[in-house]
Motif scaffolding. Structure first.
Motif, PDB file in Angstrom:
ATOM      1  N   CYS A   1      -8.088  12.823   4.519  1.00 20.97           N
ATOM      2  CA  CYS A   1      -8.244  11.523   3.942  1.00 20.97           C
ATOM      3  C   CYS A   1      -6.861  10.832   3.879  1.00 20.97           C
ATOM      4  CB  CYS A   1      -8.957  11.575   2.925  1.00 20.97           C
ATOM      5  SG  CYS A   1     -10.568  12.265   2.616  1.00 20.97           S
ATOM      6  N   ILE A   2      -6.653   9.749   4.593  1.00 24.78           N
ATOM      7  CA  ILE A   2      -5.385   9.042   4.896  1.00 24.78           C
ATOM      8  C   ILE A   2      -5.514   7.622   4.339  1.00 24.78           C
ATOM      9  CG2 ILE A   2      -3.540   8.295   6.326  1.00 24.78           C
ATOM     10  CD1 ILE A   2      -4.349  10.769   8.223  1.00 24.78           C
ATOM     11  N   ALA A   3      -4.598   7.050   3.599  1.00 22.00           N
ATOM     12  CA  ALA A   3      -4.484   5.572   3.123  1.00 22.00           C
ATOM     13  C   ALA A   3      -3.186   5.202   3.398  1.00 22.00           C
ATOM     14  CB  ALA A   3      -4.859   5.669   1.605  1.00 22.00           C
ATOM     15  N   VAL A   4      -2.941   4.132   4.087  1.00 24.78           N
ATOM     16  CA  VAL A   4      -1.588   3.372   4.375  1.00 24.78           C
ATOM     17  C   VAL A   4      -1.772   2.124   3.784  1.00 24.78           C
ATOM     18  CG1 VAL A   4       0.002   2.664   6.327  1.00 24.78           C
ATOM     19  CG2 VAL A   4      -1.182   4.806   6.433  1.00 24.78           C
ATOM     20  N   SER A   5      -0.941   1.655   3.004  1.00 24.62           N
ATOM     21  CA  SER A   5      -0.725   0.456   2.230  1.00 24.62           C
ATOM     22  C   SER A   5      -0.760  -0.746   3.449  1.00 24.62           C
ATOM     23  CB  SER A   5       0.286   0.280   0.998  1.00 24.62           C
ATOM     24  OG  SER A   5       1.293   0.234   1.671  1.00 24.62           O
ATOM     25  N   THR A   6      -1.381  -1.909   3.125  1.00 21.96           N
ATOM     26  CA  THR A   6      -1.223  -3.130   3.923  1.00 21.96           C
ATOM     27  C   THR A   6       0.252  -3.825   3.616  1.00 21.96           C
ATOM     28  OG1 THR A   6      -2.367  -4.423   2.323  1.00 21.96           O
ATOM     29  CG2 THR A   6      -3.735  -3.287   3.939  1.00 21.96           C
ATOM     30  N   GLY A   7       0.915  -3.320   2.363  1.00 20.83           N
ATOM     31  CA  GLY A   7       2.124  -4.268   2.279  1.00 20.83           C
ATOM     32  C   GLY A   7       3.007  -3.066   1.233  1.00 20.83           C
ATOM     33  N   ILE A   8       4.211  -3.785   0.741  1.00 24.74           N
ATOM     34  CA  ILE A   8       5.129  -2.981  -0.067  1.00 24.74           C
ATOM     35  C   ILE A   8       4.657  -2.487  -1.306  1.00 24.74           C
ATOM     36  CG2 ILE A   8       6.347  -4.536  -1.158  1.00 24.74           C
ATOM     37  CD1 ILE A   8       9.068  -3.434   0.299  1.00 24.74           C
ATOM     38  N   ASP A   9       3.574  -3.193  -1.821  1.00 23.45           N
ATOM     39  CA  ASP A   9       3.131  -2.975  -3.355  1.00 23.45           C
ATOM     40  C   ASP A   9       2.122  -1.821  -3.327  1.00 23.45           C
ATOM     41  OD1 ASP A   9       2.445  -3.021  -5.652  1.00 23.45           O
ATOM     42  OD2 ASP A   9       1.270  -5.110  -5.766  1.00 23.45           O
TER      43      ASP A   9
END
Length: 401
Positions: free
Chosen positions: A197-205
């Protein structure tokens, strides 16, 4: 060490070809599409998934990678024999992190799961710490912003095992070049299939929204380790069927697609089961590797290191290649705890520590200094009656390491 190209070149080339055939069982990448991907709501708006009832437990037993016996412990010829000059340091900020009794905005953290898989990453203004089943987000003054929350809270609403399972083997990293957070954990309960399971943020927060992905595997994807590289996120794991080791896996995941939230693929190569665990190189510093440079994978062998190169082409998967190994002789050593077992004492308890002497230790750090490239690697060895850390700096990995 570099051998001169001489009259023995034909023999050397034959050995190199034989090594390549033995190293990768699939000459072409095994390409998988993400079974599902979406964009999450902001993490700070997702209700935390409660911890399951009952006492803490060990998520999964340690699965050792079979290796040839290293024989009786021997004198280590690379042993540091004298103390080096002292280096002065300035203490930075210290603050209470995630652990038994930690209390943050979402309440108390009660998990004391073993092994804890302690893991953390520093961004521009935030620090994230993840301890196996729960993580918390801090500002850089040490104030908790979010958490502790269970790891699978990040996949709430995603559906499937990534949402319902919280199976550890976690990793949080900060992709500095992109200014994004990268989270990954396993969902393997009830498998096969087994999920990454992978999650990459859409921004710096880190409290914001995430591009979420699930990749499935037929065999258990144990001990996953990640490296950030300009063209991909690179992954290694140990394949098991039950407790039977099937070989290490070297993979590349489409970083550009994950940064944009598009459909992503993973390209994987399986090593021969005689070669053991490996690690992908992970970029340090502000200078990227030379344009088009492959990611490097490194493993330990009998008194040597093995180095591979993985080049990923997500447009034309037939052009993805995994080449090697290049064998690098090193000073003889004996593996810690006779091949990676549990033998290291701790003060104040009879509980011993796992040495993980059967594999290189995370991370395989890469840095481009401009006039040379370098990889730094470590693993655990026996030194006399003690266990010690052996470390290496490998220069010129792209040419003659």
């Amino acid at each position: 060490m570099r051998q001169a190209f001489s009259a023995s070149a034909s023999l050397s080339l034959c050995l190199l070809v034989s090594g390549f055939v033995a190293s990768a069982e699939n000459p072409h990448a095994d390409v998988k599409h993400a079974e599902k991907h979406d964009v999450s709501p902001p993490l700070k708006e997702i209700p935390p998934v409660p911890e399951p009832p009952g006492p803490p437990h060990e998520l999964r037993p340690l699965r050792l990678v079979p290796r040839q016996p290293s024989g009786a412990p021997q004198q280590d010829t690379a042993l540091q024999s004298a103390a080096a000059p002292l280096v002065s340091t300035t203490a930075g900020l210290n603050f209470a992190g995630v652990g038994n009794g930690f209390t943050g905005p979402q309440g108390a953290y009660s998990d004391v799961t073993a092994p804890p898989d302690t893991n953390g990453a520093a961004g521009v203004t935030q620090y994230v710490q993840w301890v196996n089943t729960s993580f918390a987000i801090f500002d850089k003054s040490g104030n908790p912003i979010l958490g502790p929350i269970t790891g699978n809270t990040l996949w709430s609403g995603f559906g499937g095992p990534c949402e319902s399972n919280n199976d550890g083997d976690i990793m949080v990293k900060f992709d500095r070049a992109a200014g994004r957070w990268f989270f990954s954990q396993l969902a393997v309960s009830g498998g096969p299939p087994y999920y990454q399971c992978i999650a990459v943020s859409t921004g710096i927060d880190a409290t914001g929204s995430y591009n979420r992905y699930a990749f499935s595997f037929t065999n258990l994807n144990d001990y996953p380790k990640w490296g950030i590289w300009p063209d991909a996120y690179y992954l290694s794991f140990n394949q098991f069927q039950g407790n039977t080791f099937l070989g290490a896996e070297a993979c590349a995941v489409d970083r550009n697609q994950m940064l944009s939230g598009g459909p992503a693929t993973i390209h994987c190569f399986t090593l021969n089961s005689s070669l053991g665990a490996i690690l992908p190189s992970d970029l340090d510093g502000n200078t990227p590797p030379p344009a088009g440079a492959p990611d490097y994978f490194l493993g330990i062998a009998s008194n040597s290191l093995n180095l591979w190169k993985l080049h990923a082409d997500f447009v034309n998967p037939n052009n993805s290649t995994f080449t090697g190994p290049t064998n690098i002789p090193v000073a003889a050593y004996s593996q810690a705890c006779n091949g990676g077992g549990t033998c290291i004492p701790q003060s104040g308890t009879s509980q011993q520590l796992d040495s993980l002497g059967d594999r290189p230790m995370y991370r395989l750090a890469y840095r481009n200094f401009g006039d040379h490239e370098a990889l730094v690697a470590t693993h655990s060895i026996t030194s006399g009656k003690s266990v010690a850390v052996r470390w290496y700096e490998v220069r010129n990995p792209s040419t003659s390491p």
